[in-house]
Structure formats: structure tokens, C-alpha cells
Design an enzyme around this catalytic site. Structure first.
Site, PDB file in Angstrom:
ATOM      1  N   HIS A   1      41.901  41.474  42.790  1.00  0.00           N
ATOM      2  CA  HIS A   1      41.001  41.560  43.938  1.00  0.00           C
ATOM      3  C   HIS A   1      41.547  42.587  44.926  1.00  0.00           C
ATOM      4  CE1 HIS A   1      38.823  40.343  47.594  1.00  0.00           C
ATOM      5  NE2 HIS A   1      37.929  39.826  46.779  1.00  0.00           N
TER       6      HIS A   1
ATOM      7  N   GLU B   1      33.154  45.547  42.502  1.00  0.00           N
ATOM      8  CA  GLU B   1      32.823  45.457  43.920  1.00  0.00           C
ATOM      9  C   GLU B   1      33.546  46.547  44.690  1.00  0.00           C
ATOM     10  OE1 GLU B   1      33.853  41.565  45.233  1.00  0.00           O
ATOM     11  OE2 GLU B   1      35.998  41.834  44.948  1.00  0.00           O
TER      12      GLU B   1
END
Length: 235
Positions: free
Chosen positions: A97, A145
Site C-alpha cells: 500500500h 490506485e
């Protein structure tokens, strides 16, 4: 455990450190109910300390840890042991992430260790080039993302082009890896549009947890996921 399987479309909610304990379990139970009601698979990525109680309270969600380290049992104080995640009841792990980035080498090590203990891997990538590189490591799911959108951005019309670009880049490596397109998902309208644009899945953190009623917003997003997918199949 057999090869990890997840139905398209699916949805991921990652509480990060917005909530914990009873609040986290309550939201996970709601997600569990919604997964069954709308027949949408949901990945719930919880804090390590909440994995065991959530696993005991749910039946339908895919419970993931928010990170792990590629360590073996032994030395490594403070490290997150893959075997411990599995023992606590998780069936997968989120990796790379933007708030917890890994080098390509360490990401490869983490994926290998996850495979050894039968944990599915949901691996983040910030653009088409990163997504293609991640696909070479054979994760179970890629989470595409843009770091610029995480927690603060809003999606625009150009995202349909980006979804197609990322999907094409990944499918040149493997056409069997599901791709979740996230970040900048503020409400159910964003969810609907991104699934209609061709995404296998989407997800949200701040859009849900900063809403006046997080459980209601979660339901709206899951409902939008199911509705957009149904429309895609009939048009």
C-alpha cells in the site's frame, strides 16, 4: 486451502487505523451480512489485533491482514509473522500500500512467504507500469490506485481510460489476475461508475468511515457494485 477464489465483482474495505475492537467487529459483521444479501464478495482488511474476533464473528467476508513481513519463525521482534496471521483467522494479506510501500525484492519475498502459508495476496500498484511489474510476481489480486487520490482525491472522466490502460498492461502478463481499481471512491456513485467502466472490483476506506453513517454508506456502495455489474452483463 485450495487456490484462492473470489467472484467478480468484489469490494474491499480497509479500515486502516480509523477504528478497532468492537467497532471494527461490528462493521465486519455488517459487511458479512451485505456480502450474503447482495452476493458480492467483500475483502475486509483489518488490524492484526482484530483478526481473531472478526474471524469468529463472520462467515462470508474474505478477511485480510493489512501487512506482513517475509520472516520465518524465530528472531524478528516486532515483525508480523505470516503464520500468525493465518492462525488468527485471516485468509489473505494486503501488500505494498502507498502508506506501507515495499521494494520489488521485499514484495517478491512477501508473496512467496504468503504462498507458503496459504495466504492470498492483494498487492497495490500506483500506475500501469507498476501493475505490470506486480503481475510478474503472480499475486492473487492487483489493487490499482493512484497515491494522489488516496483519502482525498476524486475520480474524473479520465479514469475510464486509466482503467483500460492498467487492465491491458496486466493482461499482457496474465489475463487471470483480478484487478481492483480503488482510491478516490467517495460515495456509491463513484462505485457505480468505476464498475460500469470495466473494473473487476473497487473499494473504499475514508468514503465509508468518514460518512455520517458508515454502515449505511457501505451498504450503498455494495448495492451499487451489484447494480453496475448487472448492467454491464446485460448491455
Amino acid at each position: 486451502m485450495d487456490k484462492f477464489k473470489i467472484r467478480r465483482p468484489f469490494f474491499e474495505i480497509g479500515p486502516k487505523v480509523y477504528l478497532y475492537g468492537e467497532d471494527a467487529v461490528r462493521l465486519a459483521v455488517k459487511a458479512d451480512q451485505l456480502s450474503e444479501a447482495y452476493q458480492v464478495d467483500i475483502i475486509f482488511s483489518a488490524q492484526y489485533t482484530d483478526l481473531a474476533p472478526i474471524a469468529k464473528a463472520t462467515r462470508h467476508i474474505h478477511l485480510f491482514a493489512q501487512h506482513m513481513d517475509p520472516v520465518l519463525p524465530g528472531r524478528g521482534i516486532g515483525a508480523v509473522l505470516p503464520e500468525a496471521i493465518r492462525y488468527a483467522g485471516a485468509r489473505g494479506v494486503l501488500l505494498n500500500h502507498a502508506e506501507r510501500p515495499l521494494t520489488l525484492y521485499h514484495l517478491h519475498q512477501c508473496i512467496r512467504r504468503a504462498q507458503e502459508v496459504r495466504l492470498a495476496t492483494l498487492v497495490c500498484a500506483g500506475n500501469a507500469e507498476e501493475a505490470a511489474a506486480v503481475a510478474c510476481l503472480s499475486p492473487d489480486i492487483i489493487l490499482a490506485e493512484s497515491p494522489a487520490l488516496i483519502g482525498k482525491g476524486r475520480r474524473g472522466p479520465e479514469d475510464t481510460i486509466e482503467i483500460q490502460k492498467i487492465t491491458q498492461a496486466v493482461h499482457q502478463i496474465s489475463d487471470s489476475i483480478p484487478i481492483l481499481h480503488g482510491a478516490g471512491i467517495s460515495d456509491e456513485k463513484d462505485v457505480y461508475e468505476i464498475i460500469r467502466a470495466g473494473a473487476d472490483a473497487t473499494g473504499s476506506t475514508s468514503g465509508i468511515l468518514k460518512a455520517p453513517n458508515p454502515e449505511d454508506m457501505l451498504e450503498k456502495m455494495i448495492q451499487a457494485t451489484a447494480a453496475a455489474w448487472k448492467e454491464r452483463q446485460t448491455t
